[in-house]
Design an enzyme around this catalytic site. Structure first.
Site, PDB file in Angstrom:
ATOM      1  N   HIS A  23       0.832  -1.206   0.000  1.00 28.85           N
ATOM      2  CA  HIS A  23       0.000   0.000   0.000  1.00 28.85           C
ATOM      3  C   HIS A  23       0.864   1.253   0.000  1.00 28.85           C
ATOM      4  CE1 HIS A  23      -2.741  -3.100   1.682  1.00 28.85           C
ATOM      5  NE2 HIS A  23      -3.574  -2.519   0.846  1.00 28.85           N
ATOM      6  N   HIS A  30      -4.902  -5.773  -6.226  1.00 27.21           N
ATOM      7  CA  HIS A  30      -4.750  -6.988  -5.438  1.00 27.21           C
ATOM      8  C   HIS A  30      -6.110  -7.462  -4.921  1.00 27.21           C
ATOM      9  CE1 HIS A  30      -4.220  -3.646  -2.592  1.00 27.21           C
ATOM     10  NE2 HIS A  30      -4.723  -4.438  -1.664  1.00 27.21           N
ATOM     11  N   CYS A  65     -13.101  -6.544   6.893  1.00 27.75           N
ATOM     12  CA  CYS A  65     -12.429  -6.511   5.594  1.00 27.75           C
ATOM     13  C   CYS A  65     -11.104  -7.254   5.732  1.00 27.75           C
ATOM     14  CB  CYS A  65     -12.101  -5.085   5.170  1.00 27.75           C
ATOM     15  SG  CYS A  65     -13.376  -3.876   5.405  1.00 27.75           S
ATOM     16  N   HIS A  67      -7.691  -9.487   3.344  1.00 33.75           N
ATOM     17  CA  HIS A  67      -7.055  -9.998   2.135  1.00 33.75           C
ATOM     18  C   HIS A  67      -6.901 -11.504   2.233  1.00 33.75           C
ATOM     19  CE1 HIS A  67      -5.615  -5.832   2.657  1.00 33.75           C
ATOM     20  NE2 HIS A  67      -5.712  -5.773   1.349  1.00 33.75           N
ATOM     21  N   GLU A  85     -10.481 -10.926  13.851  1.00 34.01           N
ATOM     22  CA  GLU A  85     -10.826  -9.541  14.167  1.00 34.01           C
ATOM     23  C   GLU A  85     -11.963  -9.411  15.171  1.00 34.01           C
ATOM     24  OE1 GLU A  85     -11.469  -6.837  10.957  1.00 34.01           O
ATOM     25  OE2 GLU A  85      -9.709  -7.514   9.854  1.00 34.01           O
ATOM     26  N   TYR A 102     -12.710  -1.428  -6.631  1.00 35.66           N
ATOM     27  CA  TYR A 102     -12.599  -0.003  -6.354  1.00 35.66           C
ATOM     28  C   TYR A 102     -11.135   0.422  -6.257  1.00 35.66           C
ATOM     29  CZ  TYR A 102     -11.032  -0.647  -1.575  1.00 35.66           C
ATOM     30  OH  TYR A 102     -10.286  -0.967  -0.485  1.00 35.66           O
ATOM     31  N   GLU A 112      -5.635   2.489  -2.129  1.00 33.57           N
ATOM     32  CA  GLU A 112      -6.181   1.125  -2.109  1.00 33.57           C
ATOM     33  C   GLU A 112      -6.642   0.837  -3.526  1.00 33.57           C
ATOM     34  OE1 GLU A 112      -6.135  -1.439  -0.551  1.00 33.57           O
ATOM     35  OE2 GLU A 112      -6.435  -1.227   1.592  1.00 33.57           O
ATOM     36  N   GLU A 114      -8.292  -2.553  -5.258  1.00 36.78           N
ATOM     37  CA  GLU A 114      -8.661  -3.935  -4.956  1.00 36.78           C
ATOM     38  C   GLU A 114      -9.831  -4.446  -5.790  1.00 36.78           C
ATOM     39  OE1 GLU A 114      -7.499  -3.926  -0.211  1.00 36.78           O
ATOM     40  OE2 GLU A 114      -9.593  -3.630  -0.766  1.00 36.78           O
ATOM     41  N   TRP A 159     -14.532   2.412   0.428  1.00 36.38           N
ATOM     42  CA  TRP A 159     -15.024   1.172  -0.167  1.00 36.38           C
ATOM     43  C   TRP A 159     -16.425   0.845   0.340  1.00 36.38           C
ATOM     44  CZ3 TRP A 159     -10.842   1.406   3.107  1.00 36.38           C
ATOM     45  CH2 TRP A 159     -10.988   0.834   4.371  1.00 36.38           C
TER      46      TRP A 159
END
Length: 191
Positions: A23, A30, A65, A67, A85, A102, A112, A114, A159
């Site tokens: 980032h 990604h 959110c 990855h 989380e 986005y 960002e 993604e 997002w």
């Protein structure tokens, strides 16, 4: 060391990169995911990102959110991150926006970029948040939240704003949104 999956325009993996280094002002495309958890009354679990996060610290956003790791499909990644989380397990997930994409730029120039499939799930209890990831949480009625976001009176991650714009097109009730098969995911996110 956490790694992210780099993508071409079709959503096919073209490599991996260290999350801590990916980032910046020229962030490559990604793979990511977003999830929206609702209770039986249609209230959405919102979370506020931890204050030390590199991207959008302290900003309110959707439930979770993250990855997918290299070789990990998106649905498995959502389940993993819900546990890490929010201390949540056993959530049945539905795919609602399989190819959401986005690009957003922070005030400091960090980008960002993604392809970020969106999942819906049900949670009927408060989470036990990991303070390294989540600063706080709240439950809000979906209709009130969506209206406030679209009216520009509810600050939210970029997002999440774009996702809400798409999700409201699916209907007023999150439990009646049509779902997509996992085969509609980008190639790198499929099981």
């Amino acid at each position: 060391m956490e790694r992210v999956v780099l993508l071409d325009e079709s959503g096919t993996s073209i490599g991996v990169a260290d999350k801590a280094e990916v980032h910046h002002a020229d962030t490559p495309l990604h793979l990511a995911f977003s999830s929206y958890l609702f209770d039986g009354d249609g209230r959405l679990l919102l979370t506020r990102r931890a204050l030390h996060k590199k991207t959008w610290p302290g900003v309110w956003t959707n439930s979770c959110c993250g990855h997918p790791a290299p070789g990990e499909d998106a649905a498995t990644a959502v389940t993993r991150r819900l546990s890490e989380e929010l201390g949540v397990s056993g959530v049945a997930l539905d795919l609602v926006l399989p190819r959401f994409r986005y690009r957003a730029v922070m005030e400091n120039g960090v980008v960002e970029n993604e392809i970020c499939p969106v999942f819906r799930g049900r949670l009927d209890r408060d989470p036990v948040v990991n303070e390294d990831e989540v600063d706080s949480f709240e439950w809000v009625p979906w209709g009130d939240f969506a209206h406030a976001v679209l009216a520009g009176v509810r600050p939210i991650s970029p997002w999440c704003l774009l996702q809400v714009e798409e999700l409201v097109k699916l209907g007023d009730n999150p439990w009646t949104w049509p779902t997509a098969p996992l085969s509609d995911l980008p190639p790198a996110a499929r099981p």
